[in-house]
Design a protein around this motif. Structure first.
Motif, short mmCIF file in Angstrom:
data_model
loop_
_atom_site.label_atom_id
_atom_site.label_comp_id
_atom_site.label_asym_id
_atom_site.label_seq_id
_atom_site.Cartn_x
_atom_site.Cartn_y
_atom_site.Cartn_z
N SER A 1 0.84 -1.20 0.00
CA SER A 1 0.00 0.00 0.00
C SER A 1 0.88 1.25 0.00
O SER A 1 2.06 1.20 0.33
N SER A 2 0.28 2.36 -0.40
CA SER A 2 0.94 3.66 -0.36
C SER A 2 0.19 4.52 0.65
O SER A 2 -1.04 4.52 0.67
N GLN B 1 5.01 10.69 2.06
CA GLN B 1 4.42 9.51 1.46
C GLN B 1 5.33 8.32 1.78
O GLN B 1 6.56 8.45 1.84
N TYR B 2 4.70 7.17 2.00
CA TYR B 2 5.42 5.93 2.31
C TYR B 2 4.90 4.80 1.43
O TYR B 2 3.75 4.82 1.00
N TYR B 3 5.76 3.83 1.21
CA TYR B 3 5.36 2.60 0.53
C TYR B 3 5.63 1.43 1.48
O TYR B 3 6.72 1.32 2.04
N LYS C 1 8.57 7.11 -0.85
CA LYS C 1 8.22 6.14 -1.89
C LYS C 1 6.70 6.07 -1.94
O LYS C 1 6.02 6.61 -1.10
N GLY C 2 6.19 5.34 -2.87
CA GLY C 2 4.75 5.13 -2.94
C GLY C 2 4.22 5.41 -4.32
O GLY C 2 4.91 5.96 -5.18
N GLU C 3 2.96 5.05 -4.51
CA GLU C 3 2.33 5.16 -5.82
C GLU C 3 1.17 6.14 -5.84
O GLU C 3 0.39 6.15 -6.79
#
Length: 148
Positions: free
Chosen positions: A44-45, A61-63, A76-78
């Motif tokens: 998840s993002s 933001q995190y992944y 990271k993240g989308e």
């Protein structure tokens, strides 16, 4: 969605820009909201925000690559963030996280992860959450369902 401790507000334009404001009761640590394809934390993002002990507001933001704090990757993240910078602020005993996303099509039903921790992030790495839940939120109607 409204409850005594958490408020999720949003707007969605005809151009598929979604503005999200999450607020919750806050004393220390971090609060976060994640977007998941399947309702699970893995892959998840997320956006997480906090105000550190020096009083500086942070939002990133995190992944989520795994289930340990080191597997939750900062910056990271989308999430398709717009050029409007994400924002976090304190007002009294509440923290507010605000950000915008731009999608190619209208956002409809979406699994949303909500989590918080009382421990502050260390060097932008999140501590293990104290509690979490998953909801399915319908951005076209404003209705949500809670997963327990």
């Amino acid at each position: 969605m409204r409850c005594p401790f958490l408020v999720l507000q949003y707007s969605q334009t005809e151009g598929n820009v979604v503005t999200i404001v999450l607020s919750t009761v806050y004393t220390t640590g971090w609060a976060g909201i994640g977007f998941s394809k399947d309702g699970m934390m893995l892959n998840s993002s997320c956006m997480a925000g906090w105000v550190n002990v020096e009083g500086h507001a942070r939002i990133k933001q995190y992944y989520v690559e795994g289930f340990t704090p080191s597997a939750v990757k900062p910056d990271k993240g989308e999430l398709p963030l717009t050029h409007v910078p994400p924002y976090v602020a304190l007002n009294g005993a509440r923290i507010y996280l605000a950000f915008q996303l731009k999608y190619p099509v209208p956002l409809k039903r979406q699994p949303i992860l909500l989590a918080y921790a009382s421990a502050y992030p260390q060097h932008h790495h999140l501590s293990l959450h104290d509690d979490k839940t998953t909801i399915t939120f319908d951005f076209s109607s404003g209705l949500c369902g809670l997963h327990i």
